[in-house]
Design an enzyme around this catalytic site. Structure first.
Site, mmCIF file in Angstrom:
data_model
loop_
_atom_site.group_PDB
_atom_site.id
_atom_site.type_symbol
_atom_site.label_atom_id
_atom_site.label_comp_id
_atom_site.label_asym_id
_atom_site.label_seq_id
_atom_site.Cartn_x
_atom_site.Cartn_y
_atom_site.Cartn_z
ATOM 1 N N ALA A 86 47.623 27.087 49.961
ATOM 2 C CA ALA A 86 48.102 26.015 49.081
ATOM 3 C C ALA A 86 48.528 26.601 47.746
ATOM 4 O O ALA A 86 47.886 27.531 47.235
ATOM 5 C CB ALA A 86 47.004 24.978 48.855
ATOM 6 N N VAL A 118 32.794 37.289 37.744
ATOM 7 C CA VAL A 118 32.265 37.726 36.449
ATOM 8 C C VAL A 118 32.950 38.983 35.935
ATOM 9 O O VAL A 118 33.362 39.048 34.781
ATOM 10 C CB VAL A 118 30.740 37.932 36.525
ATOM 11 C CG1 VAL A 118 30.210 38.562 35.243
ATOM 12 C CG2 VAL A 118 30.061 36.598 36.767
ATOM 13 N N GLU A 167 31.836 37.302 44.058
ATOM 14 C CA GLU A 167 31.705 38.611 43.408
ATOM 15 C C GLU A 167 32.708 38.813 42.280
ATOM 16 O O GLU A 167 32.411 39.420 41.255
ATOM 17 C CB GLU A 167 31.861 39.720 44.458
ATOM 18 C CG GLU A 167 31.704 41.118 43.919
ATOM 19 C CD GLU A 167 30.344 41.353 43.278
ATOM 20 O OE1 GLU A 167 30.262 41.249 42.046
ATOM 21 O OE2 GLU A 167 29.379 41.625 44.007
ATOM 22 N N ASP A 215 35.525 32.777 27.452
ATOM 23 C CA ASP A 215 35.619 33.405 28.773
ATOM 24 C C ASP A 215 34.347 34.224 29.034
ATOM 25 O O ASP A 215 33.725 34.115 30.096
ATOM 26 C CB ASP A 215 36.865 34.304 28.814
ATOM 27 C CG ASP A 215 36.938 35.131 30.079
ATOM 28 O OD1 ASP A 215 37.314 34.576 31.121
ATOM 29 O OD2 ASP A 215 36.596 36.327 30.041
ATOM 30 N N ILE A 249 34.319 44.928 39.483
ATOM 31 C CA ILE A 249 33.001 45.582 39.368
ATOM 32 C C ILE A 249 31.984 44.826 40.219
ATOM 33 O O ILE A 249 31.806 43.624 40.038
ATOM 34 C CB ILE A 249 32.511 45.604 37.898
ATOM 35 C CG1 ILE A 249 33.539 46.294 37.007
ATOM 36 C CG2 ILE A 249 31.156 46.256 37.791
ATOM 37 C CD1 ILE A 249 33.167 46.265 35.521
ATOM 38 N N GLY A 302 42.751 41.925 36.812
ATOM 39 C CA GLY A 302 43.921 42.518 37.466
ATOM 40 C C GLY A 302 43.911 42.135 38.934
ATOM 41 O O GLY A 302 42.844 41.965 39.537
ATOM 42 N N GLY A 349 35.499 40.917 37.736
ATOM 43 C CA GLY A 349 36.653 41.350 38.535
ATOM 44 C C GLY A 349 36.252 42.327 39.620
ATOM 45 O O GLY A 349 35.467 42.002 40.510
ATOM 46 N N LYS A 369 30.995 33.814 31.824
ATOM 47 C CA LYS A 369 30.479 34.933 32.613
ATOM 48 C C LYS A 369 28.991 35.160 32.319
ATOM 49 O O LYS A 369 28.211 35.456 33.226
ATOM 50 C CB LYS A 369 31.307 36.177 32.321
ATOM 51 C CG LYS A 369 32.742 36.005 32.822
ATOM 52 C CD LYS A 369 33.692 37.035 32.265
ATOM 53 C CE LYS A 369 35.063 36.904 32.897
ATOM 54 N NZ LYS A 369 36.042 37.854 32.318
#
Ligand code: NAP
Length: 424
Positions: free
Chosen positions: A45, A135, A132, A196, A139, A301, A137, A200
């Site tokens: 979607a 928080v 995963e 942001d 890692i 990223g 990306g 996290k």
């Protein structure tokens, strides 16, 4: 081992969604060989079905209605990569209700409604809810906290978890850029207000410390007051300024009491977090048994985040075909200690009249308000005379009282925004 097909429905084909599809294409054979899971994307979607995409997806598989993906009989598992709270919460809840595993990278949703969603995943047809990538990306922090460190008496988790703000601070520190220039060069959606990182921090608290915390409970200060002068002064005293998300266990062992905050902090240059530059992220973990450890990498990223999402997809798929969900206990609300009740060491810059006796008067105000001075330097002279103090640990209240009294002194012209000093 017989191969098993697992059909994915993906909500959102933006930066992460498209990277995920590309990674599935690249890794399909390896995943099949190692796990016996044959991953296929059957539906997706998006907001605009006519927008050109970098990945091949059959026009008939695309829809603008997320619920059609969630409820499709051709979808076994839902991957939510839209972001935001609605309509994603409705989609995730419906998928869990149908017993379909959900993988998401959505920090806002988890920071606001994580505990409810954990319960929804455990209720009825128990199923997996994995996040995963939400928080840090790429890692692998969630698994480290939730599985590897399950038996660890965690004391504190401190993270540089917002790449944009770390990039801005690095530009100011390493290239002498002003805040305005560094900001203009960074992504304009830069989360300089700290929100942001706060979302996290709430997820780190909930997953790592056993009691649920929402983003609205996190004390937040951003980086917009940090000047190039602050960074220069900090560096010359042996510190870097970093925006940290800090979650710590406070109170008695076994209590679900935590302090959760995001603010700029002065970190000694010798501390591993001080060397995390540009848009890299890192999370420094302190435990009673394991001691100190740090995870470092790309916190955002498409491909780094897609990699973490794909790891979750494979785990959930293996669980799905074997009928085992990723079990996660429901979490009760944590008690969150207010920032005002915490103690920290502080850095304070005071602009003063350059004449004998002023230093003693100013230092006396710290002492009479229970704030003991660890180090002091005088910089500049005449109209630019400044006293730079680093205190020992003091309560936030005592520091505030000190600043109020200092502001009343005739020889004090200005007081910089105090910075907490962390990591000695
Ligand atoms: N980007 C990162 O580095 C990163 C890192 C960690 C976590 N995350 C998280 O990953 C998630 C996705 O981020 P992203 O950067 O990939 O976002 P993005 O590039 O903005 O992509 C969002 C996608 O969702 C689609 N969409 C928006 N509203 C929709 C709706 N109501 N129904 C169906 N589809 C809808 C958009 O469709 P159109 O393409 O048609 O507009 C787009 O494909 C977010 O939760 C984000 O916080 C991202």
């Amino acid at each position: 081992m017989a191969n098993s097909q697992v059909r994915l429905g993906i909500l959102g084909l933006g930066t992460v969604g498209q990277a995920l599809i590309a990674l599935i294409d690249e890794q399909h054979g390896t995943i099949l060989e190692r796990t016996g899971i044959d991953l296929i994307v059957t539906k997706a979607a998006v907001r605009d079905v006519n927008k050109p995409r970098e990945v091949d997806i059959a026009a008939g598989s695309l829809t603008a209605d997320g619920m059609e993906v969630v409820e499709s009989e051709y979808v076994d598992m839902v991957v939510e990569l839209v972001g935001g709270i609605e309509p994603t919460k409705t989609y995730v809840e419906r998928a869990l209700e149908l017993g379909k595993p959900v993988v998401t990278a959505n920090k806002e949703l988890l920071a606001a409604h994580g505990a409810e969603l954990f319960t929804a995943a455990a209720d009825g047809i128990e199923t997996s809810l994995l996040f995963e990538a939400a928080v840090a990306g790429g890692i692998p922090l969630m698994r480290a906290l939730e599985q590897s460190l399950r038996g660890e008496p965690l004391q504190r988790v401190m993270g540089i978890v917002n790449g944009t703000t770390n990039y801005i601070l690095s530009q100011m520190s390493d290239h002498g850029a002003s805040y305005a220039d560094a900001l203009a060069e960074a992504d304009p959606t830069a989360d300089v207000d700290g929100h942001d990182a706060a979302a996290k921090a709430a997820i780190i608290a909930t997953v790592g410390f056993g009691g649920s915390v929402t983003s609205s409970q996190v004390a937040v200060e951003g980086i917009s007051n940090i000047t190039a002068d602050d960074i220069g002064a900090a560096r010359s005293m042996g510190y870097a300024i970093k925006l940290l998300a800090i979650v710590e266990h406070v109170g008695q062992p076994g209590d679900l009491e935590v302090a959760v905050r995001v603010h700029p902090a002065m970190v000694p240059l010798t501390h591993p977090l001080a060397s995390v530059r540009d848009s890299f992220n890192a999370v420094f973990i302190e435990g009673g048994a394991v001691g100190e450890l740090m995870l470092y990498g790309r916190g955002a990223g498409g491909r780094p985040t897609g990699s973490a999402v794909l790891g979750d997809v494979i785990e959930a798929a293996v669980g799905f075909v074997s009928g085992r969900a990723h079990a996660r206990p429901s979490v009760a609300p944590a008690q969150v200690r207010p920032l005002a009740d915490l103690r920290s060491a502080f850095y304070v810059e005071v602009k003063v009249t350059d004449q004998p006796g002023v230093l003693a008067t100013v230092a006396g105000v710290f002492g009479s308000n229970n704030v003991s001075i660890k180090s002091m330097e005088q910089r500049g002279s005449d109209a630019d005379a400044r006293l730079l103090f680093i205190t020992h640990e003091a309560s936030e209240g005592d520091l505030a009282a000190t600043l109020t009294k200092l502001a009343e002194l005739e020889d004090v012209h200005d007081i910089g925004i105090p910075l907490r000093v962390i990591g000695h």
